[in-house]
Design an enzyme around this catalytic site. Structure first.
Site, PDB file in Angstrom:
ATOM      1  N   GLY A  45       0.807  -1.209   0.000  1.00  0.00           N
ATOM      2  CA  GLY A  45       0.000   0.000   0.000  1.00  0.00           C
ATOM      3  C   GLY A  45       0.844   1.264   0.000  1.00  0.00           C
ATOM      4  O   GLY A  45       1.809   1.368   0.755  1.00  0.00           O
ATOM      5  N   ASN A  68      -1.259 -10.242  10.994  1.00  0.00           N
ATOM      6  CA  ASN A  68      -0.354  -9.114  10.851  1.00  0.00           C
ATOM      7  C   ASN A  68      -1.074  -7.830  11.162  1.00  0.00           C
ATOM      8  O   ASN A  68      -2.256  -7.681  10.881  1.00  0.00           O
ATOM      9  CB  ASN A  68       0.282  -9.070   9.458  1.00  0.00           C
ATOM     10  CG  ASN A  68      -0.498  -8.187   8.502  1.00  0.00           C
ATOM     11  OD1 ASN A  68      -0.345  -6.959   8.502  1.00  0.00           O
ATOM     12  ND2 ASN A  68      -1.370  -8.800   7.713  1.00  0.00           N
ATOM     13  N   GLY A  71      -0.035  -2.212   9.579  1.00  0.00           N
ATOM     14  CA  GLY A  71      -0.623  -0.876   9.557  1.00  0.00           C
ATOM     15  C   GLY A  71      -0.152  -0.034   8.386  1.00  0.00           C
ATOM     16  O   GLY A  71      -0.019   1.187   8.495  1.00  0.00           O
ATOM     17  N   ASN A 125      -7.077  -0.059  -2.126  1.00  0.00           N
ATOM     18  CA  ASN A 125      -7.195  -0.826  -0.877  1.00  0.00           C
ATOM     19  C   ASN A 125      -8.234  -0.174   0.029  1.00  0.00           C
ATOM     20  O   ASN A 125      -7.924   0.784   0.741  1.00  0.00           O
ATOM     21  CB  ASN A 125      -5.825  -0.904  -0.191  1.00  0.00           C
ATOM     22  CG  ASN A 125      -5.878  -1.653   1.114  1.00  0.00           C
ATOM     23  OD1 ASN A 125      -6.921  -2.159   1.520  1.00  0.00           O
ATOM     24  ND2 ASN A 125      -4.753  -1.724   1.794  1.00  0.00           N
ATOM     25  N   CYS A 128      -8.113  -2.588   4.376  1.00  0.00           N
ATOM     26  CA  CYS A 128      -7.098  -2.917   5.386  1.00  0.00           C
ATOM     27  C   CYS A 128      -7.701  -2.831   6.777  1.00  0.00           C
ATOM     28  O   CYS A 128      -8.215  -1.788   7.161  1.00  0.00           O
ATOM     29  CB  CYS A 128      -5.888  -1.990   5.295  1.00  0.00           C
ATOM     30  SG  CYS A 128      -4.667  -2.424   6.544  1.00  0.00           S
ATOM     31  N   LYS A 163     -10.006  -3.547  -4.025  1.00  0.00           N
ATOM     32  CA  LYS A 163      -9.723  -4.699  -3.165  1.00  0.00           C
ATOM     33  C   LYS A 163     -10.676  -4.740  -1.979  1.00  0.00           C
ATOM     34  O   LYS A 163     -10.735  -3.813  -1.176  1.00  0.00           O
ATOM     35  CB  LYS A 163      -8.278  -4.645  -2.673  1.00  0.00           C
ATOM     36  CG  LYS A 163      -7.916  -5.864  -1.839  1.00  0.00           C
ATOM     37  CD  LYS A 163      -6.446  -6.070  -1.790  1.00  0.00           C
ATOM     38  CE  LYS A 163      -6.072  -7.250  -0.935  1.00  0.00           C
ATOM     39  NZ  LYS A 163      -4.637  -7.382  -0.821  1.00  0.00           N
ATOM     40  N   ASN A 190      -8.959  -9.343   1.214  1.00  0.00           N
ATOM     41  CA  ASN A 190      -7.970  -8.868   2.171  1.00  0.00           C
ATOM     42  C   ASN A 190      -8.084  -9.763   3.415  1.00  0.00           C
ATOM     43  O   ASN A 190      -8.842 -10.736   3.412  1.00  0.00           O
ATOM     44  CB  ASN A 190      -8.225  -7.392   2.492  1.00  0.00           C
ATOM     45  CG  ASN A 190      -6.945  -6.668   2.883  1.00  0.00           C
ATOM     46  OD1 ASN A 190      -6.140  -7.180   3.664  1.00  0.00           O
ATOM     47  ND2 ASN A 190      -6.746  -5.479   2.344  1.00  0.00           N
TER      48      ASN A 190
HETATM   49  C1  LIG Z   1       2.291  -8.848   6.087  1.00  0.00           C
HETATM   50  C2  LIG Z   1       1.112  -8.518   5.224  1.00  0.00           C
HETATM   51  C3  LIG Z   1       0.979  -7.221   4.701  1.00  0.00           C
HETATM   52  C4  LIG Z   1      -0.101  -6.891   3.897  1.00  0.00           C
HETATM   53  N1  LIG Z   1      -0.190  -5.619   3.381  1.00  0.00           N
HETATM   54  C5  LIG Z   1      -1.225  -5.307   2.554  1.00  0.00           C
HETATM   55  C6  LIG Z   1      -1.293  -4.018   1.926  1.00  0.00           C
HETATM   56  O1  LIG Z   1      -0.414  -3.162   2.076  1.00  0.00           O
HETATM   57  N2  LIG Z   1      -2.375  -3.763   1.125  1.00  0.00           N
HETATM   58  C7  LIG Z   1      -3.361  -4.690   0.893  1.00  0.00           C
HETATM   59  O2  LIG Z   1      -4.297  -4.398   0.162  1.00  0.00           O
HETATM   60  N3  LIG Z   1      -3.285  -5.925   1.441  1.00  0.00           N
HETATM   61  C8  LIG Z   1      -2.256  -6.247   2.266  1.00  0.00           C
HETATM   62  N4  LIG Z   1      -2.185  -7.528   2.813  1.00  0.00           N
HETATM   63  C9  LIG Z   1      -3.226  -8.522   2.485  1.00  0.00           C
HETATM   64  C10 LIG Z   1      -2.754  -9.453   1.357  1.00  0.00           C
HETATM   65  O3  LIG Z   1      -2.481  -8.724   0.183  1.00  0.00           O
HETATM   66  C11 LIG Z   1      -3.807 -10.534   1.047  1.00  0.00           C
HETATM   67  O4  LIG Z   1      -5.001  -9.899   0.639  1.00  0.00           O
HETATM   68  C12 LIG Z   1      -4.121 -11.407   2.248  1.00  0.00           C
HETATM   69  O5  LIG Z   1      -2.970 -11.639   3.012  1.00  0.00           O
HETATM   70  C13 LIG Z   1      -4.732 -12.758   1.845  1.00  0.00           C
HETATM   71  O6  LIG Z   1      -3.867 -13.541   1.054  1.00  0.00           O
HETATM   72  P1  LIG Z   1      -2.859 -14.670   1.646  1.00  0.00           P
HETATM   73  O7  LIG Z   1      -3.673 -15.545   2.533  1.00  0.00           O
HETATM   74  O8  LIG Z   1      -2.314 -15.358   0.446  1.00  0.00           O
HETATM   75  O9  LIG Z   1      -1.838 -13.932   2.411  1.00  0.00           O
HETATM   76  C14 LIG Z   1      -1.097  -7.867   3.623  1.00  0.00           C
HETATM   77  C15 LIG Z   1      -0.958  -9.170   4.139  1.00  0.00           C
HETATM   78  C16 LIG Z   1       0.132  -9.513   4.918  1.00  0.00           C
HETATM   79  C17 LIG Z   1       0.263 -10.910   5.448  1.00  0.00           C
END
Ligand SMILES: Cc1cc2nc3c(=O)[nH]c(=O)nc-3n(C[C@H](O)[C@H](O)[C@H](O)COP(=O)(O)O)c2cc1C
Ligand SMILES: Cc1cc2nc3c(=O)[nH]c(=O)nc-3n(C[C@H](O)[C@H](O)[C@H](O)COP(=O)(O)OP(=O)(O)OC[C@H]3O[C@@H](n4cnc5c(N)ncnc54)[C@H](O)[C@@H]3O)c2cc1C
Ligand code: FES
Lengths: 300, 263
Positions: A45, A68, A71, A125, A128, A163, A190
């Site tokens: 982000g 996580n 933030g 996004n 979040c 998203k 998300n």
């Molecule tokens: C450490 C971490 C940081 C993330 N940062 C963002 C972010 O900056 N923007 C966003 O839209 N989603 C963020 N996400 C969500 C992921 O993009 C994803 O939507 C979510 O983790 C589900 O997929 P997964 O189970 O494969 O991790 C983050 C997830 C994790 C674990």
């Protein structure tokens, strides 16, 4: 036999990208595996100004998943464009920028700043769970989603994907609002809002108390969300949530996703995305498909 | 950074209650390691999908062997404790920046399970200058101590403190150092946060390197999960979160912002 997919006029060499916030920078990751093989890279982000993020601990562990509460720590759009984007553009694949903000004007400011840059797609996004203002406040209300997406769409030069959060009563309703406002596509899901408790300290584990649950544990919820949204919208979907194998990815495609993103699995095994791409290719071959697009939504 | 799916465990023995020494055969990773860096160990179990960062305790590049010392803390380290010689384990590393060895006299300060990473540092300090004065202050809970002989071989002087006074100085390493007139040379430390916070107050006039711990999502810079608060006057709030895994785990004490509290 082809792995190519086309999303809103953008050609991807395969349907696999990284989920926002789990890729890091091109400079650091290129040393670990061949990132140019990705269909696209989705970056973390980016806000108009630097955000410091949440106090530690930011990471927790649960059965089959993780929490996580980063933030949305980021250096702001100027630092992104100057320090990170050049390396990303040199990779030779599509670049998707995840846009975050506390106000509507924040989102628009980032999108306008990117209008003259060579990024391929934008991901709004609005989901979040780890920030007190903005983010999920938009994504849990279909009127606000409509208003925000409409404003952003006017400012956007690149295809605009929205998203979505699973932390809502009816995710398809929010998706429909985003589509009505002009969104070019939907990405979901998300993280799911969760928490953990440190029994030694007798306090919430995470500095932010609550955090987002991701990883294999959330896959059934993510798959169900993609399936529901596919029924209601006609714009492309990028599906994610717990994907850690080619079989998982294929399930998302069958549920209706045109492409998939891999998040948490990247953190556990850098380069797993390449195994997933190879596995999808094997699947296409073994099943005698002409194109991977043949299976999109086939489970309906 | 190299990801070895199945590295062979040569030894995994309990040194004292709940503290284990694991020797792993991994020439590719050993070759790249330096003191203060760490490796990720993985359980491969759905109960514990995240990496367990463990510091390099000793290196044998010739034999291609990495020695780690770990204490059982929870699910993951308990799984590691159940492994035996000839079993395999997934190891990823080396990770982190490591200690930057300075010239001249060195002071090493370790507390509990923070002691192991200082051993390879002591070896490196000795290798780079056979005449160097190296003093090690090692703090333990009680008479169940580990690595003291190894430090004795490499250091000019080893001082031990125990919380219950059963061996050496009765008290913590900070009090021990105070009783000996403080720190006057470049110092390298690893241990619990209260100890590191105390040292950074003690070492106002000398260079102090601290190796920190934080919960990690990846260990290689991708998630920004391992936040460490550092001073930054240019930032809005006067601080900036750096990544323990990539920008650290070794930081210069002056750059850190310590919070009060139990962490
Ligand atoms: C450490 C971490 C940081 C993330 N940062 C963002 C972010 O900056 N923007 C966003 O839209 N989603 C963020 N996400 C969500 C992921 O993009 C994803 O939507 C979510 O983790 C589900 O997929 P997964 O189970 O494969 O991790 C983050 C997830 C994790 C674990
Ligand atoms: C750079 C670095 C070097 C380290 N070196 C050593 C070492 O040489 N020897 C040693 O015994 N320990 C070391 N630790 C601490 C070690 O990583 C933890 O004790 C271990 O991860 C605990 O895992 P667990 O499954 O037993 O505990 P659980 O409580 O089940 O772990 C749950 C989650 O919290 C994380 N976690 C728990 N405690 C810590 C901690 N103190 N630091 C970081 N993550 C934690 C785990 O990695 C896991 O993701 C180091 C930590 C860091 C950051
Ligand atoms: S643990 Fe992921 S960035 Fe440090």
């Amino acid at each position: 036999m082809s792995l190519n997919v086309s999303l809103s006029g953008i050609e991807w060499k395969n349907p696999v990208t990284t989920a926002s916030g789990t890729f890091g920078t091109a400079k650091e990751m290129s040393g670990l595996y061949d990132i140019s093989r990705l269909g696209a890279i989705t970056v973390k982000g980016v806000a108009p100004m630097a955000w410091s993020g949440n106090p530690p601990p930011r990471i927790g562990e649960t059965y089959g998943g993780m929490l996580n509460a980063v933030g949305l720590q980021n250096g702001g759009i100027d630092s992104f464009v100057n320090d990170e984007l050049p390396d990303l553009l040199a990779v030779g694949t599509n670049i998707i920028v995840n846009v975050c903000g506390r106000t509507m004007e924040d989102y628009v400011a980032v999108i306008e700043r990117l209008s003259t840059e060579k990024v391929d797609m934008l991901e709004l996004n609005i989901s979040c769970p780890n920030v007190s203002k903005g983010g999920i406040a938009f994504g849990t209300n279909s009127e606000l989603t409509f208003e925000l997406v409409k404003m952003c769409k006017q400012a956007a030069r690149q295809p605009l994907y929205v998203k979505l959060s699973p932390n809502v009563t009816d995710i398809a309703e929010i998706a429909t609002a985003a589509e009505a406002a002009g969104a070019d596509g939907i990405t979901l899901i998300n993280t799911l809002l969760g928490m953990s408790i440190d029994i030694k300290r007798k306090k919430p584990l995470l500095g932010n108390v609550f955090g987002g649950l991701s990883g294999p544990a959330i896959m059934p919820v993510a798959l169900r969300s993609v399936y529901q949204v596919y029924k209601k919208v006609s714009i492309p979907i990028i599906g994610m949530g717990g994907i850690s194998s080619a079989e998982d990815a294929v399930m998302f495609l069958m549920a209706g996703a045109s492409a998939v993103a891999v998040g948490t699995a990247n953190l556990i095994k850098p380069g797993i995305v390449l195994d997933i791409i190879d596995g999808i290719e094997d699947y296409v071959k073994e099943n005698g498909l002409k194109s991977i697009t043949d299976i999109v939504g086939i489970a309906h | 950074m190299i990801d070895v799916e199945k590295a062979i465990i040569l030894e995994n023995t309990e040194l004292i209650h709940d503290v284990y020494r694991m020797r792993i055969n991994s020439p590719e990773i050993a070759e790249l390691c330096k003191p203060g860096q760490f490796v990720n160990l993985y359980t491969g179990d759905a109960s514990s999908i995240l990496p367990r960062p463990i510091s390099i305790c000793r290196l044998d590049k010739k034999l291609g062997v990495i020695t780690l010392l770990y204490r059982i803390e929870g699910k993951g380290t308990r799984i590691f404790a159940g492994l035996k010689a000839d079993d395999s384990i997934r190891v990823f590393g080396p990770l982190g920046n490591g200690f930057k060895v300075q010239n001249g006299t060195a002071v090493l300060i370790g507390g509990g399970i923070g002691i192991p990473p200082l051993l390879e540092l002591a070896a490196d300090l000795r290798r780079t200058d056979p005449d160097r004065i190296i003093t090690a202050y090692l703090g333990y809970r009680d008479k169940n101590i580990f690595l003291a002989d190894e430090f004795n071989e490499l250091c000019s002087n080893v001082e031990i403190a125990t919380d219950d006074g059963s061996i050496g100085f009765h008290g913590n390493t900070c009090d021990l150092i105070k009783s000996q007139g403080g720190i006057s040379a470049t110092a390298y430390a690893c241990g619990p946060i209260p100890m590191l916070r105390g040292l950074s107050k003690l070492a106002q006039n000398s260079k102090l390197f601290l190796s920190l711990e934080e919960r990690m999502g990846c260990g290689f810079g991708a998630c920004v999960g391992c936040a460490v608060k550092t001073a930054n006057t240019a930032a809005e709030q006067g601080f900036h979160y750096k990544r323990c895994c990539m920008d650290g785990p070794v930081f210069i004490a002056d750059d850190l912002v310590f919070e009060d509290g139990d962490r």
